[in-house]
Design a protein around this motif. Structure first.
Motif, PDB file in Angstrom:
ATOM      1  N   ASP A 254       7.760  -1.099  -3.717  1.00  0.00           N
ATOM      2  CA  ASP A 254       7.394  -0.412  -2.548  1.00  0.00           C
ATOM      3  C   ASP A 254       8.326  -0.591  -1.393  1.00  0.00           C
ATOM      4  O   ASP A 254       9.356  -0.501  -1.535  1.00  0.00           O
TER       5      ASP A 254
ATOM      6  N   TYR B  18       0.620   4.128   3.515  1.00  0.00           N
ATOM      7  CA  TYR B  18       0.683   2.717   2.667  1.00  0.00           C
ATOM      8  C   TYR B  18       2.039   3.725   1.910  1.00  0.00           C
ATOM      9  O   TYR B  18       1.179   4.898   1.168  1.00  0.00           O
TER      10      TYR B  18
ATOM     11  N   GLN C  38       1.769  -3.146   4.882  1.00  0.00           N
ATOM     12  CA  GLN C  38       1.568  -1.960   4.288  1.00  0.00           C
ATOM     13  C   GLN C  38       0.682  -2.749   3.178  1.00  0.00           C
ATOM     14  O   GLN C  38      -0.571  -1.851   2.487  1.00  0.00           O
TER      15      GLN C  38
END
Length: 513
Positions: A310, A283, A24
């Motif tokens: 995230d 992402y 990522q």
């Protein structure tokens, strides 16, 4: 990294999911994009890799179909358009079908010629794709389409046209109403009289019940490939009826904005499917979702004040809205899909699709979500199953033409083994209305008790009504391959189509509290 069979794909999946956080972090060059999604060379490269990775788990269970037989996939392209600046624009699938690589492998791997995929008339294209699939029935190892709704459209179309298709196979001549030159040219290259095969197809199709018809017409098929999660889960019961004995496999989770995850357990039940996210495809960030009432979920009021999470920091059991930044130019783009974290595979999270954001019914701020509605319908249709009837389609809208407003559901019902909807006791439909209201969330029930919302109504429509609805949206530019029936109707023209086909109206007789 070159792939050598499914083992290479599985090895790469292990590497990607183990190093999810590192992968990522490699996404860094982002820019904002317009509503039209750009397709770059890097995106196409990722798409080719994604296709390989998504096929690896199914190869492990069903073998390499590419080497052993063919796929009968229902595929439909849309015409390209030209932007004001002169750029060509097309749907993602149309772009794939236009690639030289796809056109090269098509005759070997698929039963449908390219001319049938690009046929401007979806019904002519569908007829011809079914015809070619029946002609090559002994080679077909996989049946499917992108969405479950398209697979069902194909089966129902076949149910209405099997005699004509059999006659074409028997005589070796294509029906006169197929006027598309591409389809006729493709048919002329392969069609020849085959009375024996035509008689076999007629004997299989001319039966009282079409339960398991797919396995009978394509006896070597190993599984059905289509997305049957999310909004497509409503079609599972009917698909299982027609495809008795064949696994329903949702191989991947993707959207127009990004390629996201793959199903590592293709043999699991559709309701249990989790998609493992591949961190090298985009992402990925996630906007937390909170409970608004007992079983429904809603986005937090101020998205800007909510910190994004995230990929590797999501929590099991929590729901999130998907946010993507891509190599094609999207930056922190909210996709609108609500997902629930179901677990982890190595360091990569696995998600179950919950619903589309903002697909709700709302009379007076009670906010009934797509999931709420689905659960209520599932509870109600359970009353039909023991009586030999199947709920094949449904949708809804809020009727505010009178006060107070109320929910309206359109149901299309099909009888098993020759049963007709007229045989269904009206009392059962009234009970279905009651069952749905009892299954909805607490806020709805309170509003019903206080007469802020009027009684729920179910309108039963005649057979083929939802096909007419699909035809309407296709005529407006929607691809048949990518059609998703709206669970909440907003279009006045769409409402007119369904209302003109109503054969019965039923109301809940009392408040659920």
């Amino acid at each position: 990294m070159a792939m050598n069979g499914y083992e290479g794909g599985l090895k790469m999946i292990e590497e990607l999911t183990t190093n999810a956080e590192q992968t990522q972090d490699e996404f860094w060059d982002f820019r904002r994009a317009a509503k039209l999604m750009s397709v770059t060379a890097e995106y196409q490269k990722k798409g080719a890799l994604y296709d390989t990775l998504s096929q690896s788990p199914t190869m492990r269970h069903f073998g390499d179909i590419n080497q052993a037989g063919k796929r009968m996939e229902l595929m439909f392209a849309r015409p390209e358009i030209e932007t004001p600046s002169g750029l060509k624009a097309a749907s993602v699938l149309t772009s794939v079908y236009n690639e030289s690589k796809f056109r090269t492998i098509l005759p070997k791997l698929y039963t449908s010629p390219i001319e049938t995929i690009f046929c401007p008339d979806p019904n002519q294209g569908l007829y011809c794709q079914l015809l070619f699939g029946l002609i090559q029935r002994d080679e077909v190892l996989r049946v499917g389409s992108l969405f479950a709704s398209t697979v069902l459209r194909g089966i129902k179309f076949l149910e209405n046209h099997w005699q004509e298709l059999s006659y074409d196979i028997k005589t070796g001549r294509l029906s006169d109403w197929i006027t598309d030159s591409g389809c006729r040219n493709a048919a002329s290259l392969v069609m020849k009289p085959n009375p024996e095969q035509a008689d076999l197809i007629e004997n299989i199709s001319n039966c009282k019940s079409w339960e398991g018809i797919v396995t009978k017409l394509w006896p070597k098929a190993r599984y059905i490939s289509c997305v049957c999660t999310g909004v497509m889960r409503q079609y599972i019961a009917e698909l299982e009826f027609y495809c008795r004995g064949l696994p329903l496999v949702s191989t991947f989770y993707a959207c127009s904005e990004a390629l996201c995850g793959i199903n590592l357990e293709p043999l699991c039940k559709p309701c249990d499917v989790s998609y493992t996210f591949l961190p090298n495809m985009a992402y990925f960030e996630f906007l937390p979702v909170e409970n608004d009432h007992d079983e429904s979920i809603e986005m937090k009021r101020n998205d800007e004040d909510t910190e994004l999470v995230d990929l590797v920091n999501v929590k099991v059991g929590q729901c999130y809205e998907l946010v993507v930044s891509t190599c094609a130019g999207l930056y922190r783009y909210k996709v609108g899909d609500v997902l629930m974290v179901s677990g982890f595979y190595n360091n990569a999270p696995q998600f179950q699709f919950v619903e589309r954001k903002n697909v709700i019914l709302n009379v007076d701020q009670e906010k009934t979500s797509e999931t709420d509605l689905f659960k209520a319908v599932i509870e109600a249709k359970a009353l039909l199953d023991p009586l030999g009837f199947i709920l094949t389609e449904y949708t809804s809208y809020v009727d505010t033409s009178s006060a107070p407003g109320h929910y309206v559901l359109f149901w299309e019902i099909k009888g098993k083994e020759g049963k007709h909807c007229k045989e269904l006791d009206p009392k059962i439909m009234v009970e279905c209305c009651t069952r749905m209201e009892e299954s909805l969330h607490y806020t709805y029930k309170i509003y019903r008790k206080r007469n802020i919302i009027a009684a729920l109504e179910t309108r039963v429509v005649k057979q083929g009504s939802f096909e007419a609805l699909m035809d309407y949206y296709v005529s407006k530019g929607t691809s048949l391959s990518q059609y998703k029936k709206p669970n909440c109707i907003k279009s006045e023209e769409a409402l007119k189509i369904l209302d003109s086909r109503v054969i019965g109206k039923y109301f809940s007789p009392k408040s659920p509290l």
